[in-house]
Design a protein around this motif. Structure first.
Motif, PDB file in Angstrom:
ATOM      1  N   ARG A 254       0.834  -1.210   0.000  1.00  0.00           N
ATOM      2  CA  ARG A 254       0.000   0.000   0.000  1.00  0.00           C
ATOM      3  C   ARG A 254       0.866   1.256   0.000  1.00  0.00           C
ATOM      4  O   ARG A 254       0.571   2.221  -0.714  1.00  0.00           O
ATOM      5  CB  ARG A 254      -0.920  -0.030   1.221  1.00  0.00           C
ATOM      6  N   GLN A 255       1.937   1.246   0.775  1.00  0.00           N
ATOM      7  CA  GLN A 255       2.829   2.398   0.797  1.00  0.00           C
ATOM      8  C   GLN A 255       3.505   2.594  -0.554  1.00  0.00           C
ATOM      9  O   GLN A 255       3.684   3.730  -1.019  1.00  0.00           O
ATOM     10  CB  GLN A 255       3.882   2.205   1.900  1.00  0.00           C
ATOM     11  N   THR A 256       3.872   1.492  -1.186  1.00  0.00           N
ATOM     12  CA  THR A 256       4.482   1.589  -2.513  1.00  0.00           C
ATOM     13  C   THR A 256       3.515   2.173  -3.530  1.00  0.00           C
ATOM     14  O   THR A 256       3.891   2.985  -4.387  1.00  0.00           O
ATOM     15  CB  THR A 256       4.965   0.201  -2.971  1.00  0.00           C
ATOM     16  N   LEU A 257       2.241   1.756  -3.449  1.00  0.00           N
ATOM     17  CA  LEU A 257       1.237   2.315  -4.357  1.00  0.00           C
ATOM     18  C   LEU A 257       1.044   3.806  -4.132  1.00  0.00           C
ATOM     19  O   LEU A 257       0.888   4.577  -5.096  1.00  0.00           O
ATOM     20  CB  LEU A 257      -0.087   1.570  -4.177  1.00  0.00           C
ATOM     21  N   LEU A 258       1.047   4.239  -2.867  1.00  0.00           N
ATOM     22  CA  LEU A 258       0.926   5.671  -2.588  1.00  0.00           C
ATOM     23  C   LEU A 258       2.112   6.449  -3.141  1.00  0.00           C
ATOM     24  O   LEU A 258       1.945   7.539  -3.719  1.00  0.00           O
ATOM     25  CB  LEU A 258       0.795   5.883  -1.075  1.00  0.00           C
ATOM     26  N   GLU A 259       3.314   5.909  -2.976  1.00  0.00           N
ATOM     27  CA  GLU A 259       4.484   6.580  -3.519  1.00  0.00           C
ATOM     28  C   GLU A 259       4.433   6.629  -5.042  1.00  0.00           C
ATOM     29  O   GLU A 259       4.776   7.649  -5.657  1.00  0.00           O
ATOM     30  CB  GLU A 259       5.749   5.859  -3.060  1.00  0.00           C
ATOM     31  N   GLU A 260       3.991   5.536  -5.657  1.00  0.00           N
ATOM     32  CA  GLU A 260       3.886   5.521  -7.116  1.00  0.00           C
ATOM     33  C   GLU A 260       2.827   6.508  -7.594  1.00  0.00           C
ATOM     34  O   GLU A 260       3.002   7.181  -8.623  1.00  0.00           O
ATOM     35  CB  GLU A 260       3.545   4.103  -7.593  1.00  0.00           C
ATOM     36  N   GLY A 261       1.723   6.614  -6.837  1.00  0.00           N
ATOM     37  CA  GLY A 261       0.702   7.594  -7.191  1.00  0.00           C
ATOM     38  C   GLY A 261       1.224   9.017  -7.105  1.00  0.00           C
ATOM     39  O   GLY A 261       0.893   9.868  -7.946  1.00  0.00           O
ATOM     40  N   GLY A 262       2.050   9.304  -6.085  1.00  0.00           N
ATOM     41  CA  GLY A 262       2.646  10.631  -5.989  1.00  0.00           C
ATOM     42  C   GLY A 262       3.572  10.932  -7.160  1.00  0.00           C
ATOM     43  O   GLY A 262       3.565  12.047  -7.700  1.00  0.00           O
ATOM     44  N   LYS A 263       4.354   9.945  -7.572  1.00  0.00           N
ATOM     45  CA  LYS A 263       5.225  10.150  -8.730  1.00  0.00           C
ATOM     46  C   LYS A 263       4.412  10.363  -9.998  1.00  0.00           C
ATOM     47  O   LYS A 263       4.751  11.219 -10.835  1.00  0.00           O
ATOM     48  CB  LYS A 263       6.156   8.951  -8.893  1.00  0.00           C
ATOM     49  N   ARG A 264       3.342   9.590 -10.171  1.00  0.00           N
ATOM     50  CA  ARG A 264       2.496   9.764 -11.358  1.00  0.00           C
ATOM     51  C   ARG A 264       1.823  11.124 -11.363  1.00  0.00           C
ATOM     52  O   ARG A 264       1.627  11.729 -12.425  1.00  0.00           O
ATOM     53  CB  ARG A 264       1.436   8.661 -11.392  1.00  0.00           C
ATOM     54  N   GLU A 265       1.447  11.603 -10.190  1.00  0.00           N
ATOM     55  CA  GLU A 265       0.809  12.914 -10.114  1.00  0.00           C
ATOM     56  C   GLU A 265       1.767  14.014 -10.561  1.00  0.00           C
ATOM     57  O   GLU A 265       1.368  14.964 -11.260  1.00  0.00           O
ATOM     58  CB  GLU A 265       0.348  13.169  -8.683  1.00  0.00           C
ATOM     59  N   ILE A 266       3.030  13.892 -10.167  1.00  0.00           N
ATOM     60  CA  ILE A 266       4.020  14.872 -10.621  1.00  0.00           C
ATOM     61  C   ILE A 266       4.250  14.740 -12.123  1.00  0.00           C
ATOM     62  O   ILE A 266       4.383  15.743 -12.837  1.00  0.00           O
ATOM     63  CB  ILE A 266       5.330  14.683  -9.836  1.00  0.00           C
ATOM     64  N   ALA A 267       4.273  13.491 -12.618  1.00  0.00           N
ATOM     65  CA  ALA A 267       4.477  13.297 -14.056  1.00  0.00           C
ATOM     66  C   ALA A 267       3.305  13.838 -14.872  1.00  0.00           C
ATOM     67  O   ALA A 267       3.489  14.261 -16.025  1.00  0.00           O
ATOM     68  CB  ALA A 267       4.682  11.816 -14.360  1.00  0.00           C
ATOM     69  N   MET A 268       2.101  13.835 -14.289  1.00  0.00           N
ATOM     70  CA  MET A 268       0.948  14.367 -15.010  1.00  0.00           C
ATOM     71  C   MET A 268       1.033  15.874 -15.203  1.00  0.00           C
ATOM     72  O   MET A 268       0.342  16.442 -16.062  1.00  0.00           O
ATOM     73  CB  MET A 268      -0.339  14.021 -14.256  1.00  0.00           C
TER      74      MET A 268
END
Length: 296
Positions: A254-268
């Motif tokens: 779950r923590q990894t998914l949250l971190e990946e979501g944060g990275k994707r948000e910056i990439a967006m």
């Protein structure tokens, strides 16, 4: 044309140097036929094979010296789940580098014929293409290893729960691992079956699990295997440890998914800032600029 002559001259000098190096006196080469244990003569090779063999041996030794160490490459292949040997992987890298070199030379010659560029540009393009081709198999191997580790990490919580249920039901650790491996068709099941084969061959459960963690190379799998080994050595209730490890793995995922979501948000933000925002500003300013130009 100059680039082709330079490449041919370099190849000729390399062949001469390899021929001279192959004819150098070596005690190991002289004693090798006497130490083989059989009097059978080595198979005859064609003249082309005798010319190319020293070059290929030198290139392989150079790749082994300046490339990744053999142990590290074996670990990478094991983490990727590949049945390819180290020598074959290095041969693939050399073949890809040669293909890149040939493609770079062809592209440089085409640019020279079309644009009139000098031989230096062709050599630079060929060198870059050769380096890129040689590094491509390693990049693909690292990508396969990362994808396989992610699949193992995704299968680990369910496998831990099944292992805990099997242990609570009264089965031993090898029997529980066998049951979980039979129900896991993915890469985690393959790793568990390999560990079971090592246990049946006489290796201890802790050593087999340590080797499993080393092959996978994932932090979650390493912590899971270390917890099982510690529980077996200290007599801790294994079912509780397995349930706790399954919960920890889910929390880590779950923590990894949250971190990946944060990275994707910056990439967006990249297409928004570079594409959408300039077009919006252009549409907002263009009518005003036109009105000022026409004097309306």
């Amino acid at each position: 044309m100059t680039a082709v002559l330079c490449v041919c001259l370099a190849a000729g000098l390399g062949l001469v140097w390899s021929w001279a190096h192959a004819r150098r006196f070596s005690l190991e080469r002289r004693l090798a036929p006497r130490l083989r244990g059989s009097g059978a003569a080595p198979p005859a090779r064609s003249p082309l094979a005798r010319i190319v063999a020293p070059v290929a041996d030198d290139v392989v030794r150079l790749a082994a010296r300046w490339g990744a160490p053999t142990d590290e490459l074996e670990r990478r292949l094991a983490r990727a789940g590949s049945a390819t040997t180290v020598a074959r992987h290095r041969a693939h890298s050399l073949a890809a580098g040669s293909a890149g070199l040939a493609g770079g030379l062809a592209l440089g010659l085409l640019l020279g014929a079309a644009r009139g560029t000098g031989p230096g540009i062709a050599l630079v393009i060929a060198a870059c293409a050769a380096v890129l081709g040689a590094l491509t198999p390693d990049a693909l191997l690292a990508r396969r290893a990362a994808a396989r580790a992610a699949r193992v990490r995704a299968e680990l919580p369910a496998a831990a729960e099944m292992l805990a249920l099997a242990v609570v039901a009264g089965e031993s650790v090898p029997a529980a691992l066998d049951r979980v491996a039979a129900l896991s068709p993915g890469p985690l099941g393959d790793e568990l079956r390999t560990a079971l084969a090592e246990i049946r061959a006489g290796r201890s459960v802790g050593a087999a699990l340590d080797r499993l963690a080393a092959r996978v190379g994932d932090g979650g799998v390493t912590a899971f295997c270390d917890a099982i080994v510690t529980a077996l050595e200290r007599g801790t209730p294994l079912a509780e440890v397995l349930h706790a490890q399954a919960t920890d793995v889910r929390d880590r995922s779950r923590q990894t998914l949250l971190e990946e979501g944060g990275k994707r948000e910056i990439a967006m933000l990249v297409p928004v800032v570079l594409l959408i925002l300039p077009v919006t500003v252009l549409f907002a300013l263009y009518p005003g600029l036109v009105a000022l130009r026409l004097g309306i």
